[in-house]
Motif scaffolding. Sequence first.
Motif, PDB file in Angstrom:
ATOM      1  N   UNK A 288       0.591  -1.398   0.049  1.00 54.66           N
ATOM      2  CA  UNK A 288       0.013  -0.101   0.204  1.00 54.66           C
ATOM      3  C   UNK A 288       0.817   0.900  -0.391  1.00 54.66           C
ATOM      4  N   UNK A 289       1.097   1.612  -1.179  1.00 52.83           N
ATOM      5  CA  UNK A 289       1.728   2.743  -1.251  1.00 52.83           C
ATOM      6  C   UNK A 289       0.629   4.198  -0.239  1.00 52.83           C
ATOM      7  N   UNK A 290       1.430   5.529   0.429  1.00 51.53           N
ATOM      8  CA  UNK A 290       0.510   6.794   0.559  1.00 51.53           C
ATOM      9  C   UNK A 290      -0.320   7.687  -0.721  1.00 51.53           C
ATOM     10  N   UNK A 291      -1.594   6.706  -0.445  1.00 50.63           N
ATOM     11  CA  UNK A 291      -2.182   8.120  -1.950  1.00 50.63           C
ATOM     12  C   UNK A 291      -2.317   9.375  -1.614  1.00 50.63           C
ATOM     13  N   UNK A 292      -2.054   9.754  -0.389  1.00 53.10           N
ATOM     14  CA  UNK A 292      -1.588  11.677  -0.468  1.00 53.10           C
ATOM     15  C   UNK A 292      -0.041  12.406  -1.278  1.00 53.10           C
TER      16      UNK A 292
ATOM     17  N   UNK B 235       1.301  -6.277   6.231  1.00 53.78           N
ATOM     18  CA  UNK B 235       1.015  -4.569   4.860  1.00 53.78           C
ATOM     19  C   UNK B 235       2.501  -4.049   4.974  1.00 53.78           C
ATOM     20  N   UNK B 236       3.093  -4.182   3.419  1.00 53.57           N
ATOM     21  CA  UNK B 236       4.410  -3.265   3.698  1.00 53.57           C
ATOM     22  C   UNK B 236       4.094  -2.040   2.425  1.00 53.57           C
ATOM     23  N   UNK B 237       4.313  -0.147   3.424  1.00 50.41           N
ATOM     24  CA  UNK B 237       3.813   0.776   3.274  1.00 50.41           C
ATOM     25  C   UNK B 237       5.109   1.655   3.019  1.00 50.41           C
ATOM     26  N   UNK B 238       4.595   2.695   2.907  1.00 52.52           N
ATOM     27  CA  UNK B 238       6.159   3.687   2.995  1.00 52.52           C
ATOM     28  C   UNK B 238       5.672   4.407   3.941  1.00 52.52           C
ATOM     29  N   UNK B 239       6.745   5.326   4.106  1.00 55.90           N
ATOM     30  CA  UNK B 239       7.003   6.786   5.339  1.00 55.90           C
ATOM     31  C   UNK B 239       6.583   8.024   4.311  1.00 55.90           C
ATOM     32  N   UNK B 240       5.786   8.761   4.929  1.00 59.91           N
ATOM     33  CA  UNK B 240       6.344   9.750   4.436  1.00 59.91           C
ATOM     34  C   UNK B 240       7.747  11.024   5.115  1.00 59.91           C
ATOM     35  N   UNK B 241       7.945  11.404   4.273  1.00 61.66           N
ATOM     36  CA  UNK B 241       9.389  12.105   4.792  1.00 61.66           C
ATOM     37  C   UNK B 241       9.265  13.458   5.405  1.00 61.66           C
ATOM     38  N   UNK B 242       8.364  13.657   5.422  1.00 59.09           N
ATOM     39  CA  UNK B 242       8.382  14.973   6.182  1.00 59.09           C
ATOM     40  C   UNK B 242       7.680  14.292   7.450  1.00 59.09           C
ATOM     41  N   UNK B 243       6.544  13.826   7.777  1.00 57.31           N
ATOM     42  CA  UNK B 243       6.066  13.327   8.902  1.00 57.31           C
ATOM     43  C   UNK B 243       6.976  12.385   9.844  1.00 57.31           C
ATOM     44  N   UNK B 244       8.021  11.696   8.909  1.00 58.97           N
ATOM     45  CA  UNK B 244       9.012  10.754   9.815  1.00 58.97           C
ATOM     46  C   UNK B 244      10.601  11.403   9.262  1.00 58.97           C
TER      47      UNK B 244
ATOM     48  N   UNK C 107      14.004   6.028   8.035  1.00 58.58           N
ATOM     49  CA  UNK C 107      14.053   4.902   7.631  1.00 58.58           C
ATOM     50  C   UNK C 107      13.021   3.703   7.066  1.00 58.58           C
ATOM     51  N   UNK C 108      13.118   3.443   8.377  1.00 65.34           N
ATOM     52  CA  UNK C 108      12.222   1.969   8.458  1.00 65.34           C
ATOM     53  C   UNK C 108      11.325   1.826   9.494  1.00 65.34           C
ATOM     54  N   UNK C 109      10.567   1.651   9.821  1.00 68.25           N
ATOM     55  CA  UNK C 109       9.777   0.841  11.419  1.00 68.25           C
ATOM     56  C   UNK C 109       8.664  -0.387  10.932  1.00 68.25           C
ATOM     57  N   UNK C 110       9.052  -1.471  11.705  1.00 65.41           N
ATOM     58  CA  UNK C 110       8.570  -2.953  12.207  1.00 65.41           C
ATOM     59  C   UNK C 110       7.241  -2.525  13.494  1.00 65.41           C
ATOM     60  N   UNK C 111       5.772  -3.317  13.135  1.00 64.59           N
ATOM     61  CA  UNK C 111       4.781  -2.932  13.470  1.00 64.59           C
ATOM     62  C   UNK C 111       4.459  -4.106  13.745  1.00 64.59           C
ATOM     63  N   UNK C 112       4.766  -4.316  15.485  1.00 58.15           N
ATOM     64  CA  UNK C 112       3.761  -5.039  16.003  1.00 58.15           C
ATOM     65  C   UNK C 112       4.361  -6.815  15.330  1.00 58.15           C
ATOM     66  N   UNK C 113       6.277  -6.770  15.090  1.00 54.60           N
ATOM     67  CA  UNK C 113       7.155  -8.020  14.748  1.00 54.60           C
ATOM     68  C   UNK C 113       6.307  -8.687  13.390  1.00 54.60           C
TER      69      UNK C 113
ATOM     70  N   UNK D 204       8.342   2.013   4.903  1.00 54.70           N
ATOM     71  CA  UNK D 204       9.933   2.025   4.544  1.00 54.70           C
ATOM     72  C   UNK D 204       9.952   3.683   4.004  1.00 54.70           C
ATOM     73  N   UNK D 205      11.552   4.418   4.166  1.00 51.39           N
ATOM     74  CA  UNK D 205      11.266   5.512   3.570  1.00 51.39           C
ATOM     75  C   UNK D 205      11.551   5.988   1.730  1.00 51.39           C
ATOM     76  N   UNK D 206      10.898   5.748   0.924  1.00 53.88           N
ATOM     77  CA  UNK D 206      11.165   5.172  -0.609  1.00 53.88           C
ATOM     78  C   UNK D 206      11.374   6.561  -1.015  1.00 53.88           C
ATOM     79  N   UNK D 207      11.463   8.062  -0.420  1.00 54.12           N
ATOM     80  CA  UNK D 207      11.217   8.959  -1.117  1.00 54.12           C
ATOM     81  C   UNK D 207      12.126   9.587  -0.225  1.00 54.12           C
TER      82      UNK D 207
END
Length: 300
Positions: free
Chosen positions: A106-110, A143-152, A156-162, A168-171
């Motif tokens: 799931x990419x970030x649609x915004x 779920x594999x998704x992305x992190x927004x640079x301005x929000x985080x 560069x990466x985050x694992x939620x609940x093992x 991941x920071x893609x951009x």
Amino acid sequence: MGCFVIFRFPVPGSSGLRLVSRQKLLYKGKKPTHTPETTVRDAGLSHGMKVTMLGSTDQELGTMIKVENEQRLRETIMRERASKSAIKVRSVNTTKPNSFIFHKLEPLAHLPDPASALQLLQRLSSDPAIKHVMLTHQLSVGLLTELAPDEHPDILGLNVNAGQAIKLRLRTDRYDGFRSYNDIRRVLCHELTHNVWGEHDNNFKELNSKLNREVGEFERRMRDGSHTLMSPENVYEPSPLALETEARAHVLGGSEPPPLPNESTEERRRRILDAALSRLREEEREIEQSCGTAPTSESH
């Protein structure tokens, strides 16, 4: 023309009528319809006609039956062997291989160009080396998704609940493109390690290093054509040069500095490896400092 007629009288040397069903007469003439009650006269036989009697003794019949039985037995044995040879005896793995995957992308649609972000997530999820280590170490991600640079900005990466989700920071920071694929994949290996270990302790460092080695070694084997199966039964042990392979693949990019004056081949190789390992350790420290995963109820 010849024909066969069955008569009820004994063959010389036989024991009476027990061989009647095995007796046949061969002679020339019209072939009438014969029954067990047909007589010689009814069969059209006359004086002086040449008649040949054919028959099988008990011994001959027994030999024939024995040969047929042996032939049937051989055929049965061959069929059984053929059916067994098609079955490979192996330990049963009740866990389905397709359990150890990224179940949702799931990419970030915004954010700008979500289609390209999705393509990058798809490339990561279908990367043969990543699929291999996930299957080998039985790692599953919801779920594999992305992190927004301005929000985080510092993550560069985050694992939620093992493994519930990996982000991941893609951009790039300015949203003018995407980060290097190899850099993103290295962060992904780091976050996959958090499926098993929450703390950045020695257990974590050992497994994280192993995942990166196996990614590099798997790709080398794929290039060499020496690794074609991806299953727990075909796990390989990294070669002694695996770390050097990883270092050159991720840090040096395959390029090598020119030799120094009076430097031997072994000294040059060691210098290159030491420099690469130093860069790898520095990169891993940066990834660790940029990892948003903490050993809490939200991560492990």
